[in-house]
Design a protein around this motif. Sequence first.
Motif, PDB file in Angstrom:
ATOM      1  N   GLN A 156       0.843  -1.206   0.000  1.00 20.72           N
ATOM      2  CA  GLN A 156       0.000   0.000   0.000  1.00 20.72           C
ATOM      3  C   GLN A 156       0.871   1.246   0.000  1.00 20.72           C
ATOM      4  N   PRO A 157       0.686   2.171  -0.960  1.00 21.95           N
ATOM      5  CA  PRO A 157       1.518   3.382  -0.989  1.00 21.95           C
ATOM      6  C   PRO A 157       1.203   4.306   0.184  1.00 21.95           C
ATOM      7  N   ILE A 158       2.231   4.954   0.681  1.00 18.75           N
ATOM      8  CA  ILE A 158       2.114   5.847   1.832  1.00 18.75           C
ATOM      9  C   ILE A 158       2.846   7.145   1.513  1.00 18.75           C
ATOM     10  N   ALA A 159       2.207   8.265   1.798  1.00 18.65           N
ATOM     11  CA  ALA A 159       2.827   9.569   1.577  1.00 18.65           C
ATOM     12  C   ALA A 159       3.572  10.014   2.828  1.00 18.65           C
ATOM     13  N   LYS A 160       4.621  10.815   2.641  1.00 13.19           N
ATOM     14  CA  LYS A 160       5.314  11.395   3.783  1.00 13.19           C
ATOM     15  C   LYS A 160       4.344  12.238   4.595  1.00 13.19           C
ATOM     16  N   GLY A 161       4.321  12.048   5.890  1.00  9.83           N
ATOM     17  CA  GLY A 161       3.436  12.816   6.762  1.00  9.83           C
ATOM     18  C   GLY A 161       2.041  12.260   6.870  1.00  9.83           C
ATOM     19  N   GLU A 162       1.754  11.190   6.143  1.00  2.78           N
ATOM     20  CA  GLU A 162       0.425  10.580   6.222  1.00  2.78           C
ATOM     21  C   GLU A 162       0.267   9.875   7.566  1.00  2.78           C
ATOM     22  N   GLN A 163      -0.898  10.029   8.194  1.00  5.24           N
ATOM     23  CA  GLN A 163      -1.124   9.301   9.437  1.00  5.24           C
ATOM     24  C   GLN A 163      -1.305   7.823   9.118  1.00  5.24           C
ATOM     25  N   ILE A 164      -0.508   6.984   9.770  1.00  6.65           N
ATOM     26  CA  ILE A 164      -0.564   5.547   9.505  1.00  6.65           C
ATOM     27  C   ILE A 164      -1.034   4.756  10.715  1.00  6.65           C
ATOM     28  N   ALA A 165      -1.119   5.388  11.884  1.00  5.54           N
ATOM     29  CA  ALA A 165      -1.415   4.624  13.089  1.00  5.54           C
ATOM     30  C   ALA A 165      -1.786   5.558  14.235  1.00  5.54           C
ATOM     31  N   GLU A 166      -2.162   4.930  15.344  1.00  7.05           N
ATOM     32  CA  GLU A 166      -2.338   5.600  16.626  1.00  7.05           C
ATOM     33  C   GLU A 166      -1.426   4.924  17.641  1.00  7.05           C
ATOM     34  N   LEU A 167      -0.955   5.688  18.586  1.00  8.16           N
ATOM     35  CA  LEU A 167      -0.120   5.141  19.641  1.00  8.16           C
ATOM     36  C   LEU A 167      -0.915   4.136  20.468  1.00  8.16           C
ATOM     37  N   GLY A 168      -0.264   3.049  20.853  1.00  7.41           N
ATOM     38  CA  GLY A 168      -0.924   2.029  21.654  1.00  7.41           C
ATOM     39  C   GLY A 168      -0.764   2.275  23.149  1.00  7.41           C
TER      40      GLY A 168
END
Length: 225
Positions: free
Chosen positions: A160-172
């Motif tokens: 899956q392509p991801i852009a710089k600065g894109e939100q990818i997750a939340e802290l656990g």
Amino acid sequence: MNTIRDILQQTESAKVIANHIDYADYVALDLSVTNTDLAGESLTAAKDYEHYIQRYLDNHQAQIAFGGYNETRNLYQRSAVFKNENTDERNIHIGLDLWINEAAPIYAALEGKIHSFQNNEALGDYGPTIILEHEIEGCKFHTLYGHLSLESLKDKKVGQPIAKGEQIAELGLPPVNGDYAPHLHFQIIIDMENKKGDYPGVCSSKTLAFYLQNCPDPNLLLKIK
């Protein structure tokens, strides 16, 4: 030809957590065996570390504590992941930790694609983990984001392509995040050694030279002062 370290140093700085918080509100945190301030602390559980880190942030009027690259620590002794009768003790941290006692969004440091992801569930491990693959000037390398929320793994796809600065997750939060006080483990990895969804973030003294070469200092990219 530029090395990975050259490329990281020349790349614009990246934030990987809570990008509304300025680097001026970060403070360096020493969790090494040489920090005498830790000697008087009872730090056997995630909640103990949360209290210690919150006091540290409050005392320094900061919002995020960072550090830990090439740092020898005692905090892994509770987990068989890092020491058992058949292996050398692994207690040298080879990523960079960003500690914040609250929910926080996690962002991709660079443009790339999802290399792999999984939930590393053992006590003291990463918990939910995402690894991205990047290529700059023909050099391939990876960034690892550990101690995430379970929801962070939903709807993710390899490639899956991801852009710089894109939100990818939340802290656990503990215990899902490996049962640690909330923090992001951020690591740069050149050669994944055919591993997927996981890669050592802590090594032994015997393997340190290899891992320092394969896992450059993440602050070359983040550029926290």
